[in-house]
Write a protein that holds these residues in place. Structure first.
Motif, short mmCIF file in Angstrom:
data_model
loop_
_atom_site.label_atom_id
_atom_site.label_comp_id
_atom_site.label_asym_id
_atom_site.label_seq_id
_atom_site.Cartn_x
_atom_site.Cartn_y
_atom_site.Cartn_z
N TYR A 192 -41.52 -35.30 110.28
CA TYR A 192 -42.31 -34.17 110.77
C TYR A 192 -43.80 -34.48 110.85
O TYR A 192 -44.61 -33.61 111.17
N GLY A 193 -44.19 -35.71 110.56
CA GLY A 193 -45.58 -36.10 110.74
C GLY A 193 -46.47 -35.81 109.54
O GLY A 193 -46.01 -35.48 108.45
N PHE A 194 -47.77 -35.95 109.78
CA PHE A 194 -48.75 -35.75 108.72
C PHE A 194 -48.86 -34.27 108.35
O PHE A 194 -48.55 -33.39 109.15
N VAL A 195 -49.35 -34.03 107.14
CA VAL A 195 -49.47 -32.67 106.62
C VAL A 195 -50.94 -32.31 106.50
O VAL A 195 -51.72 -33.03 105.85
N LYS A 196 -51.35 -31.21 107.15
CA LYS A 196 -52.72 -30.76 107.05
C LYS A 196 -53.05 -30.37 105.61
O LYS A 196 -52.21 -29.84 104.89
N ARG A 197 -54.30 -30.61 105.24
CA ARG A 197 -54.71 -30.32 103.87
C ARG A 197 -54.47 -28.86 103.50
O ARG A 197 -54.05 -28.54 102.39
#
Length: 230
Positions: A192-197
């Motif tokens: 699902y890709g990178f996770v926003k802070r």
């Protein structure tokens, strides 16, 4: 009817204040979650109830995920709770890539900023920390993954079809890469890709208690209040 309600409130005022305080504390300071899957074995087991420190990184408006102030930054190796970028479900994974990191994986081995992690196999791992046989009956191997000051155990499943390699990617500013410790049995940033802070909601360092689903839901006594070996 209204009189009965008022009397009920008056007679249970202390209890109601206690409940309201617990709800506020859970929303603003420390939340707890049930670990629903085996994606974080060998550190988090199915049936664990974990405590998430909601003010480890941010101070938020109670009952929301609105950030008022940032008070810390997630570090590589932290076990965190966050809302999935895919569907919003609350997940628990390990932070592997920080903003600006260049991360790749080659045949299960991590390379971060050009430095390859070391892997030492654990010859006789405790079976209670492996994926339950009812879920995966085939071979499982446990390794200690080391990269700089980061040391933790992971599980791999050689006979299972899994994503074990990906090309070098740069973690964008304000984002993090998450991986499960049960590498071949985890839905994480590889999918699902990178996770926003701002989607990160807390840091997990301790358990409340744990129930053994394969042993009549009896409590795992040794995990009551246990600190996680991260």
């Amino acid at each position: 009817m209204n009189i009965n309600v008022r009397k009920l409130v008056a007679d249970n005022k202390a209890f109601l204040f206690f409940v309201a305080g617990m709800i506020l504390m859970r929303s603003a300071f420390a939340d707890w979650y049930v670990v629903p899957s085996s994606s974080m074995y060998p550190h988090l087991l199915e049936g664990d109830r974990v405590i998430a420190n909601r003010i480890a990184y941010d101070i938020r408006v109670p009952f929301t995920d609105v950030i008022l102030k940032q008070v810390g930054e997630p570090q590589r190796g932290d076990i965190v709770t966050f809302s999935s970028p895919a569907d919003g479900l609350r997940l628990i994974k390990r932070v592997i890539g920080l903003p600006g990191d260049v991360v790749e994986m080659r045949d299960q081995k991590l390379i971060i900023n050009g430095q390859a992690a070391d892997y030492a196999q654990i010859d006789e791992p405790d079976p209670s920390f492996l994926t339950p046989k009812r879920e995966y009956p085939n071979q499982q191997l446990m390794y200690t993954e080391s990269l700089g000051s980061l040391h933790h155990n992971i599980i791999v499943m050689p006979e299972r079809s899994a994503l074990r390699s990906f090309d070098a990617v740069t973690v964008p500013a304000g984002h993090y890469m998450m991986l499960g410790d049960n590498r071949d049995n985890s839905n994480d940033s590889r999918f699902y890709g990178f996770v926003k802070r701002e989607l990160i909601t807390g840091r997990v360092k301790r358990l409340m208690f744990s129930l053994d689903y394969d042993n009549y839901y009896l409590p795992r006594i040794e995990r009551i209040g246990a600190k996680l070996d991260q």
